[in-house]
Design a protein around this motif. Structure first.
Motif, mmCIF file in Angstrom:
data_model
loop_
_atom_site.group_PDB
_atom_site.id
_atom_site.type_symbol
_atom_site.label_atom_id
_atom_site.label_comp_id
_atom_site.label_asym_id
_atom_site.label_seq_id
_atom_site.Cartn_x
_atom_site.Cartn_y
_atom_site.Cartn_z
ATOM 1 N N GLY A 13 0.735 13.461 4.372
ATOM 2 C CA GLY A 13 -0.054 12.719 5.351
ATOM 3 C C GLY A 13 0.411 11.294 5.545
ATOM 4 N N LEU A 14 1.243 10.788 4.644
ATOM 5 C CA LEU A 14 1.754 9.429 4.755
ATOM 6 C C LEU A 14 3.242 9.460 5.088
ATOM 7 C CD1 LEU A 14 -0.096 7.699 1.792
ATOM 8 C CD2 LEU A 14 -0.407 7.244 4.227
ATOM 9 N N PRO A 15 3.704 8.569 5.962
ATOM 10 C CA PRO A 15 5.100 8.603 6.400
ATOM 11 C C PRO A 15 6.087 8.368 5.260
ATOM 12 C CG PRO A 15 4.020 6.562 7.101
ATOM 13 C CD PRO A 15 2.948 7.471 6.583
ATOM 14 N N PHE A 16 7.118 9.199 5.222
ATOM 15 C CA PHE A 16 8.228 9.072 4.265
ATOM 16 C C PHE A 16 7.788 9.222 2.800
ATOM 17 C CE2 PHE A 16 9.088 6.217 7.915
ATOM 18 C CZ PHE A 16 10.077 6.982 8.524
ATOM 19 N N ILE A 17 6.668 9.894 2.587
ATOM 20 C CA ILE A 17 6.218 10.207 1.228
ATOM 21 C C ILE A 17 6.118 11.727 1.119
ATOM 22 C CG2 ILE A 17 4.363 10.023 -0.458
ATOM 23 C CD1 ILE A 17 3.674 7.300 0.637
ATOM 24 N N SER A 18 6.967 12.297 0.288
ATOM 25 C CA SER A 18 6.982 13.762 0.151
ATOM 26 C C SER A 18 6.276 14.240 -1.104
ATOM 27 C CB SER A 18 8.427 14.266 0.142
ATOM 28 O OG SER A 18 9.164 13.674 -0.922
ATOM 29 N N GLY A 19 5.954 13.314 -2.019
ATOM 30 C CA GLY A 19 5.302 13.704 -3.261
ATOM 31 C C GLY A 19 6.306 14.211 -4.289
ATOM 32 N N SER A 34 0.833 -1.209 0.000
ATOM 33 C CA SER A 34 0.000 0.000 0.000
ATOM 34 C C SER A 34 0.864 1.252 0.000
ATOM 35 C CB SER A 34 -0.925 0.010 1.220
ATOM 36 O OG SER A 34 -1.844 -1.050 1.165
ATOM 37 N N TRP A 35 1.937 1.225 0.807
ATOM 38 C CA TRP A 35 2.841 2.383 0.854
ATOM 39 C C TRP A 35 3.457 2.629 -0.517
ATOM 40 C CZ3 TRP A 35 7.859 3.621 -0.201
ATOM 41 C CH2 TRP A 35 8.336 4.830 0.318
ATOM 42 N N LYS A 36 3.930 1.575 -1.177
ATOM 43 C CA LYS A 36 4.539 1.715 -2.505
ATOM 44 C C LYS A 36 3.519 2.230 -3.521
ATOM 45 C CE LYS A 36 7.466 -1.150 -4.183
ATOM 46 N NZ LYS A 36 8.111 -2.373 -4.713
ATOM 47 N N PHE A 37 2.290 1.704 -3.448
ATOM 48 C CA PHE A 37 1.243 2.134 -4.380
ATOM 49 C C PHE A 37 0.968 3.625 -4.226
ATOM 50 C CE2 PHE A 37 -3.265 3.128 -5.018
ATOM 51 C CZ PHE A 37 -3.409 2.805 -6.364
ATOM 52 N N PHE A 38 0.779 4.075 -2.968
ATOM 53 C CA PHE A 38 0.447 5.473 -2.757
ATOM 54 C C PHE A 38 1.652 6.387 -2.984
ATOM 55 C CE2 PHE A 38 -3.083 3.606 -0.167
ATOM 56 C CZ PHE A 38 -4.100 4.050 -1.004
ATOM 57 N N HIS A 39 2.850 5.887 -2.773
ATOM 58 C CA HIS A 39 4.053 6.662 -3.079
ATOM 59 C C HIS A 39 4.081 7.018 -4.566
ATOM 60 C CE1 HIS A 39 8.317 7.244 -4.148
ATOM 61 N NE2 HIS A 39 8.436 7.763 -2.943
ATOM 62 N N GLU A 40 3.828 6.014 -5.409
ATOM 63 C CA GLU A 40 3.831 6.236 -6.856
ATOM 64 C C GLU A 40 2.618 7.064 -7.287
ATOM 65 O OE1 GLU A 40 4.004 2.377 -8.600
ATOM 66 O OE2 GLU A 40 5.984 1.911 -7.772
ATOM 67 N N ARG A 41 1.459 6.751 -6.703
ATOM 68 C CA ARG A 41 0.228 7.449 -7.081
ATOM 69 C C ARG A 41 0.310 8.935 -6.739
ATOM 70 N NH1 ARG A 41 -5.169 5.314 -8.697
ATOM 71 N NH2 ARG A 41 -6.584 7.054 -8.421
ATOM 72 N N ILE A 42 0.801 9.246 -5.563
ATOM 73 C CA ILE A 42 0.901 10.643 -5.145
ATOM 74 C C ILE A 42 1.887 11.401 -6.022
ATOM 75 C CG2 ILE A 42 1.793 12.129 -3.295
ATOM 76 C CD1 ILE A 42 0.458 10.192 -1.307
ATOM 77 N N PHE A 43 3.016 10.778 -6.341
ATOM 78 C CA PHE A 43 4.017 11.430 -7.192
ATOM 79 C C PHE A 43 3.415 11.767 -8.559
ATOM 80 C CE2 PHE A 43 7.571 11.702 -10.114
ATOM 81 C CZ PHE A 43 8.500 12.435 -9.391
ATOM 82 N N ILE A 44 2.729 10.802 -9.161
ATOM 83 C CA ILE A 44 2.125 11.012 -10.482
ATOM 84 C C ILE A 44 1.038 12.075 -10.415
ATOM 85 C CG2 ILE A 44 0.718 9.929 -12.280
ATOM 86 C CD1 ILE A 44 2.229 7.307 -11.671
#
Length: 284
Positions: free
Chosen positions: A271-277, A238-248
């Motif tokens: 809002g998610l740990p270690f995800i800066s967008g 889930s973290w990997k999915f949202f990391h990529e989704r947020i960046f895109i």
């Protein structure tokens, strides 16, 4: 406008749930419960679907059939919790939580952004990965419950999971209700004429509250099931999915809103740990 489809979904869900519980009450009251009588429910579900097809137009019928399924799932969750052994009860809670999430996902779109409403708004067929993840969690639960039933009898862990699911889902729905017509299940490549940058409400707390809510909801489902393997896998995937989704998604948002979105990024985290967008995208 398609507001009426939201009412179709609610009505169909309640009809299916009421019918399911009525049959169970009759079976328990007179004959005791027999698992083989599951066929009665299958036949009844088919009858409901046939009646829906005969009486409703195609869009309403498709919505109704899915809402029937979710109503039956919720009812099954109640049945499992009430009648099955203690080690099965958390699966009943999980079934109720799962069906509630998908029903309210559709309703939130139906009453805030009906222009983009479709049967996909139930997100039942979100992706192959989503389906595989769900099936994997069921398989793990069944295997562990068979060999180590005591693993599924804790009270504290499922309560934490329920809290994760409830708060996560409330945050996600609050995001949808706040964004209204600016929310879409699909990342948009082109800016609509009425697309606005939403920074108030829950969006003043984190930039992607719908993703944050879904992330913690998904983790919570595995806490409810007390699945240690899927808990770890769900968290990572889930973290990997949202990391990529947020960046895109933020690439599009930076193109749409330019410096306004950059200033928003400076004020509010994802809002998610270690995800800066996406922080290094050049806006021409």
């Amino acid at each position: 406008m398609q507001y009426h489809l939201g009412f179709v979904a609610v009505y169909s869900f309640l009809v299916a749930l009421a019918t399911f519980l009525a049959y169970e009450f009759i079976l328990i009251s007179y004959d005791g419960h027999n698992l083989y009588l599951i066929w009665i429910h299958i036949i009844n579900y088919k009858i409901l679907c046939i009646l829906s097809k005969l009486t409703l137009s195609p869009p309403s019928h498709e919505v109704s059939v899915r809402a029937f399924f979710l109503g039956y799932t919720f009812g099954s969750g109640i049945l499992i919790y009430v009648l099955m052994a203690e080690s099965w009860r958390t699966f009943g809670i999980y079934a109720a939580v799962l069906s509630t999430f998908h029903l309210t996902e559709y309703l939130a779109i139906a009453f805030t952004n009906p222009a983009v409403l479709s049967v996909d708004s139930f997100v039942l067929n979100h992706s192959t990965a989503y389906t595989l993840a769900a099936v994997s969690s069921w398989v793990e639960f069944l295997i562990e419950r068979f060999f180590f039933p005591q693993m599924k009898e804790s009270l504290v862990v499922p309560l934490i999971g329920i809290a994760f699911c409830v708060l996560g889902d409330l945050l996600r729905k609050a995001a949808i209700l706040t964004a209204k017509r600016n929310f879409n299940h699909i990342v948009q490549d082109e800016k609509a004429s009425d697309h606005e940058l939403v920074t108030h409400g829950v969006y003043s707390i984190c930039r992607h509250p719908s993703y944050v809510g879904w992330f913690y909801w998904s983790v919570g489902t595995q806490l409810i099931l007390q699945n240690p393997v899927c808990l770890i896998l769900y968290t990572i995937v889930s973290w990997k999915f949202f990391h990529e989704r947020i960046f895109i998604e933020e690439i599009s948002l930076l193109r749409f809103f330019g410096t306004s979105y950059m200033k928003y990024q400076d004020r509010v985290g994802t809002g998610l740990p270690f995800i800066s967008g996406c922080r290094n995208f050049r806006v021409d």
